[in-house]
Design a protein around this motif. Structure first.
Motif, PDB file in Angstrom:
ATOM      1  N   GLN A  19       0.019   7.327  -1.596  1.00  0.00           N
ATOM      2  CA  GLN A  19      -0.327   6.258  -2.548  1.00  0.00           C
ATOM      3  C   GLN A  19      -0.622   4.961  -1.813  1.00  0.00           C
ATOM      4  N   TYR A  20      -1.700   4.304  -2.197  1.00  0.00           N
ATOM      5  CA  TYR A  20      -2.044   3.012  -1.616  1.00  0.00           C
ATOM      6  C   TYR A  20      -1.012   1.959  -2.028  1.00  0.00           C
ATOM      7  N   ILE A  21      -0.884   0.929  -1.198  1.00  0.00           N
ATOM      8  CA  ILE A  21      -0.063  -0.223  -1.583  1.00  0.00           C
ATOM      9  C   ILE A  21      -0.709  -0.863  -2.814  1.00  0.00           C
ATOM     10  N   THR A  22       0.066  -1.097  -3.859  1.00  0.00           N
ATOM     11  CA  THR A  22      -0.504  -1.672  -5.087  1.00  0.00           C
ATOM     12  C   THR A  22      -1.002  -3.093  -4.837  1.00  0.00           C
ATOM     13  N   GLU A  23      -1.924  -3.523  -5.651  1.00  0.00           N
ATOM     14  CA  GLU A  23      -2.458  -4.878  -5.519  1.00  0.00           C
ATOM     15  C   GLU A  23      -1.348  -5.921  -5.654  1.00  0.00           C
ATOM     16  N   TYR A  26       0.622  -5.790  -2.421  1.00  0.00           N
ATOM     17  CA  TYR A  26      -0.255  -6.298  -1.364  1.00  0.00           C
ATOM     18  C   TYR A  26      -0.297  -7.824  -1.403  1.00  0.00           C
ATOM     19  N   LYS A  27      -0.415  -8.380  -2.595  1.00  0.00           N
ATOM     20  CA  LYS A  27      -0.461  -9.835  -2.752  1.00  0.00           C
ATOM     21  C   LYS A  27       0.860 -10.466  -2.317  1.00  0.00           C
ATOM     22  N   LYS A  28       1.977  -9.842  -2.677  1.00  0.00           N
ATOM     23  CA  LYS A  28       3.294 -10.371  -2.299  1.00  0.00           C
ATOM     24  C   LYS A  28       3.474 -10.386  -0.782  1.00  0.00           C
ATOM     25  N   ILE A  33       3.691 -13.454   4.446  1.00  0.00           N
ATOM     26  CA  ILE A  33       3.348 -13.706   5.854  1.00  0.00           C
ATOM     27  C   ILE A  33       2.455 -14.925   6.022  1.00  0.00           C
ATOM     28  N   ASN A  34       1.819 -15.373   4.941  1.00  0.00           N
ATOM     29  CA  ASN A  34       1.009 -16.590   5.018  1.00  0.00           C
ATOM     30  C   ASN A  34       1.834 -17.860   4.836  1.00  0.00           C
ATOM     31  N   ASN A  35       3.081 -17.698   4.407  1.00  0.00           N
ATOM     32  CA  ASN A  35       3.997 -18.838   4.288  1.00  0.00           C
ATOM     33  C   ASN A  35       4.617 -19.093   5.659  1.00  0.00           C
ATOM     34  N   LYS A  36       4.192 -20.155   6.304  1.00  0.00           N
ATOM     35  CA  LYS A  36       4.623 -20.420   7.679  1.00  0.00           C
ATOM     36  C   LYS A  36       6.139 -20.574   7.810  1.00  0.00           C
TER      37      LYS A  36
END
Length: 283
Positions: A19-23, A26-28, A33-36
């Motif tokens: 199963q793919y990672i759900t959207e 994925y967003k979470k 990781i974008n939160n420095k």
């Protein structure tokens, strides 16, 4: 679920569902990781983590990512990068373990990998700064509940479930006196979370010494001679960052306030392989 329960529950997953990672998930992950702030260690060192989606272990760039057959059906990889020095490695692992616990809470499986992957293939996916290298990665995906035989067999081979007992790891005031759970007082659960944490080849190199007033917990590493020397970095320093994350996470949940400091108490060491790393001081 409490973070302490998540730490107790978390295991390395090597066999994933297709199963793919759900959207939503994925967003979470992207937001995390974008939160420095999530990528800064206790002493201010910043790590780098990138998310690579894969199909049959091939990235969007068409690069085959090698993990030597240990990992089945990964839906992506989280790849870390930092400089190769003692405290940058320790802090990076602290940051990476926090991410691993975050993923566990989402129901996403992970597996710390420091040596059993092809670094060259992953280096083609990640933009490395000057002096940076990839100390570790984790595949991610939803655990495959029906095909865990391989995982269980590998856990048996590496003795992943055979954790050392308290008397082999934790001490009261000096390295000459073992620490019992009862004597640990409010630190019993944080110290137990260190014991339950993952480590390379399940070596559990952490050694903790609790002060007489039970206000300071000193963290030491007992190096395994020549371990990971062929990789060009001390992989066991990652284990110390994991231990710090486990300990602090439990302290926060239990409202035990404190901070990390580097103040060597200069205790008599049990052998030449033991080295002081850091201390937790309560307020």
């Amino acid at each position: 679920m409490s973070l302490i329960e998540i730490m107790k529950k978390r295991q390395s997953i090597r066999t994933f569902d297709t199963q793919y990672i759900t959207e939503t998930d994925y967003k979470k992950i992207r937001e995390y990781i974008n939160n420095k702030e999530n990528l800064v260690g206790p002493f201010g060192n910043k790590g780098k983590i990138e998310f690579i989606q894969v199909t049959n272990n091939v990235s969007d760039k068409g690069i085959k990512l090698g993990t030597y057959g240990f990992i089945k059906n990964p839906q992506g990889y989280l790849v870390g990068a930092t400089e190769n020095s003692k405290y940058t490695l320790v802090e990076f692992a602290y940051v990476f373990q926090k991410l691993v616990l975050f993923l566990t809470e989402l129901g996403i499986g992970t597996c710390w990998m420091g040596g059993t992957f092809n670094r060259n293939s992953f280096e083609q996916e990640v933009q490395l700064g000057e002096g940076e290298f990839i100390p570790c990665i984790t595949p991610i995906g939803y655990p495959n509940q029906k095909q865990r035989v391989f995982d269980k067999a590998l856990r048996y081979v590496v003795k992943a479930d055979n954790k050392k007992t308290w008397d082999k790891l934790f001490y009261a005031e000096t390295f000459e006196t073992g620490l019992t759970k009862k004597e640990a007082g409010p630190f019993e659960i944080p110290i137990e979370m260190v014991r339950l944490g993952p480590s390379a080849s399940n070596k559990q190199p952490w050694r903790l010494v609790l002060s007489a007033d039970r206000k300071v917990c000193d963290f030491y590493i007992e190096h395994t001679p020549n371990y990971s020397s062929k990789l060009g970095y001390d992989m066991q320093l990652l284990d110390m960052g994991i231990a710090m994350c486990q300990f602090e996470s439990a302290c926060k949940e239990l409202n035990i306030e404190g901070r990390w400091v580097i103040e060597n108490p200069n205790l008599k060491l049990p052998n030449e392989h033991t080295e002081y790393i850091v201390s937790w001081n309560t307020y």
